[in-house]
Design an enzyme around this catalytic site. Structure first.
Site, PDB file in Angstrom:
ATOM      1  N   TRP A   1      33.541  37.840  31.747  1.00  0.00           N
ATOM      2  CA  TRP A   1      34.157  36.819  30.900  1.00  0.00           C
ATOM      3  C   TRP A   1      33.744  35.406  31.305  1.00  0.00           C
ATOM      4  CZ3 TRP A   1      39.486  34.322  30.942  1.00  0.00           C
ATOM      5  CH2 TRP A   1      40.007  34.172  32.219  1.00  0.00           C
TER       6      TRP A   1
ATOM      7  N   SER B   1      36.396  46.690  33.421  1.00  0.00           N
ATOM      8  CA  SER B   1      35.666  45.657  32.703  1.00  0.00           C
ATOM      9  C   SER B   1      36.338  44.320  32.995  1.00  0.00           C
ATOM     10  CB  SER B   1      35.662  45.973  31.201  1.00  0.00           C
ATOM     11  OG  SER B   1      34.848  45.070  30.492  1.00  0.00           O
TER      12      SER B   1
ATOM     13  N   GLY C   1      41.116  39.411  34.722  1.00  0.00           N
ATOM     14  CA  GLY C   1      40.557  38.107  35.084  1.00  0.00           C
ATOM     15  C   GLY C   1      41.593  37.202  35.727  1.00  0.00           C
TER      16      GLY C   1
ATOM     17  N   ASP D   1      43.594  37.402  38.355  1.00  0.00           N
ATOM     18  CA  ASP D   1      43.976  38.043  39.599  1.00  0.00           C
ATOM     19  C   ASP D   1      44.204  36.987  40.688  1.00  0.00           C
ATOM     20  OD1 ASP D   1      41.207  37.661  39.114  1.00  0.00           O
ATOM     21  OD2 ASP D   1      40.623  39.141  40.619  1.00  0.00           O
TER      22      ASP D   1
ATOM     23  N   GLU E   1      35.597  26.099  41.171  1.00  0.00           N
ATOM     24  CA  GLU E   1      36.068  27.210  40.344  1.00  0.00           C
ATOM     25  C   GLU E   1      37.355  26.894  39.594  1.00  0.00           C
ATOM     26  OE1 GLU E   1      37.293  31.884  41.153  1.00  0.00           O
ATOM     27  OE2 GLU E   1      37.493  30.377  42.730  1.00  0.00           O
TER      28      GLU E   1
END
Length: 530
Positions: A161, A208, A307, A309, A491
């Site tokens: 993603w 995924s 995503g 996490d 990030e």
């Protein structure tokens, strides 16, 4: 069998405003693909793998699974069995002797202080670019045939993603060939592994990530024309089949699908039920502490597939990871993404009336889910829904903007979401992921580039231009402030305390950084002209 399933579905529909609480069926095996012959580091090293990760030879467990053995695995294991009996044996020395240690990506890149932030991002693309991979049977890297962009830092491979948001910047830089190369790589993964893994590593193949492939195709089609839909129509369909596997036969929750009174919906679901190899020690310690068993391992893994996490979204108490229950939740963002995938499939398969009829019905079901189960009338936001307890989770996050991004809501609902964001989630540096201070990286005080983009576009879709512009300009300013102070794009960012550079999480802040670069360029070019 089909009659039985239909009858059971009708009985479930008779339950007023209630999702049937049912036990999970056993996992259905996937059709034979190359997935079944991919061997992972824990399988190859056995006891040695667990020992290295549990004794924390490296501070970051991902470092070891990215190491490349200098010798065949069987030889390393034999050497270990022989040498471990020696009183002078040192595990760290053994690892450094037998494995090549990977380097972080872009961490040593020296930025030019005379360059603007936008010029810095453009200069960084070649640093983050990887050419086609060479086959190495000893490496955990799944080789890709064409060039691609990695996020940076500890993330040395392509991420699913992340790539959509990175592509936003590549488009702004005119890198259309690279965008198409990345789409071709994802097609390669779909056709070989059977789906797009979390990243192109063997240890990621059981899951995924948020399904943005259709939006990548849509992004490229906007610049190259509708022929793009035809080029990728079959991989798009295979992607859909992966996420909907079991939808035609299940009356339970199985893999990524859950049957509800409004039809089949989706959840995040990792097929593994052991510690994540890249976070082995953290997961093992967590589960041992709470006696969470295989269900907790799967919920931790599925949280990684989301995503997010980790986030309070996945916690039963909205506070602590010890109560994680990811697989029990029907997420707003995932079902909106599936709606977006179905919409792109309508374009790609416009001449297939049977398939498009099925797609349209599923899209209607997802909108009904939003209105019937997910929309909080009191607060005016969309919440995730727990299909096991038959109630909303009560955790409000920026997942609420996904239905706006995909134009699934009424104007009134969008207006109320905008109002909630203004009063609760808008911060000095942009929008905060949630208002829950849990210590998890996908909660307060952190802001993330992908969520800024989803929020801004969602608001613009419903005419909330001024709010969208405020968020964009605040985010741009924060990115530029951090760049001026550090020479880096990172990030994630702390959007609440403007004196800090970035937020915390389960690992140190990573620099590079793919999606931050992409979203910054796209927003800068869009809103500096406004």
């Amino acid at each position: 069998m089909k009659y039985y399933v239909l009858l059971l579905a009708l009985l479930i529909l008779g339950c007023k405003n209630e999702v049937k609480k049912v036990p999970e069926k056993p996992i259905i095996e996937t059709p034979p693909t190359e997935l079944n012959i991919i061997t992972t580091p824990d399988e190859l090293l056995g006891e040695l793998f667990a020992k290295i990760q549990l004794e924390q030879v490296f501070d970051d467990g991902k470092t070891f699974v990215d190491c490349i053995p200098k010798f065949p695995y069987d030889e390393i294991k034999r050497n270990y069995e022989q040498q471990k009996k020696d009183s002078t044996f040192n595990l760290k020395t053994f690892v450094y002797t037998n494995f090549e240690i990977p380097k972080a990506i872009s961490s040593d890149f020296k930025s030019d202080a005379t360059k603007t932030a936008a010029e810095h991002v453009t200069a960084l693309w070649p640093v983050l670019k990887r050419d086609s991979d060479q086959e190495n049977e000893l490496s955990s890297l799944i080789p890709l045939p064409k060039s691609y962009i990695v996020p940076g830092g500890r993330f040395r491979e392509v991420y699913y993603w992340d790539s959509y948001f990175t592509m936003l910047g590549l488009v702004e830089s005119g890198e259309f060939e690279l965008v198409e190369n990345m789409l071709d790589n994802f097609t390669h993964l779909i056709n070989t592994v059977g789906h797009i893994p979390n990243g192109n590593r063997t240890y990621y193949i059981t899951r995924s990530q948020p399904p943005f492939f259709s939006q990548m195709v849509k992004l490229l089609a906007a610049f190259k024309g509708d022929s793009v839909y035809q080029k990728y129509k079959e991989p798009l369909k295979k992607e859909y089949e992966f996420w909907m596997d079991g939808a035609e036969s299940t009356s339970y929750a199985i893999n990524h699908v859950v049957l509800t009174p409004v039809g089949v919906l989706n959840r995040y679901y990792d097929k593994g039920d052991t510690p994540r190899q890249e976070s082995y020690r953290e997961d093992y310690t967590q589960v041992e502490k709470t006696s969470g068993g295989t269900k907790m391992y799967r919920d931790l893994r599925s949280g990684a597939e989301s995503g997010w996490d980790y986030s309070s979204r996945w916690f039963a108490d909205g506070k602590t990871i010890e109560t994680i229950e990811t697989t029990d939740i029907l997420p707003v963002d995932l079902n909106a993404l599936m709606y977006g995938l179905e919409d792109v499939l309508l374009t790609a398969f416009k001449d297939d009336s049977e398939f498009t009829t099925t797609l349209k019905k599923s899209m209607e079901n997802r909108k009904e889910f939003l209105n019937r189960y997910s929309y909080n009338e009191t607060l005016g936001v969309f919440e995730d829904y727990n299909w096991v307890t038959s109630e909303p989770t009560g955790v409000i996050s920026l997942a609420t903007v996904y239905p706006l991004f995909f134009k699934m809501t009424t104007q009134e609902q969008a207006d109320r979401v905008a109002t909630y964001i203004t009063h609760n989630l808008l911060k000095p540096g942009g929008v905060v992921t949630s208002n829950n201070n849990t210590g998890q990286q996908w909660d307060a005080p952190n802001g993330w580039a992908p969520l800024q983009w989803m929020t801004i576009v969602g608001l613009e879709n419903y005419g909330h231009h001024e709010l969208a512009k405020i968020i964009a300009t605040r985010w741009i300013a924060l990115n530029e402030k951090v760049y001026a102070n550090t020479g880096k794009f990172v990030e994630k960012y702390n959007v609440e305390d403007m004196t800090l550079d970035a937020g915390g999480g389960e690992y140190p802040v990573q620099d590079g950084f793919g999606w931050s670069n992409g979203v910054y360029l796209a927003l800068k070019n869009q809103y500096e002209k406004d």
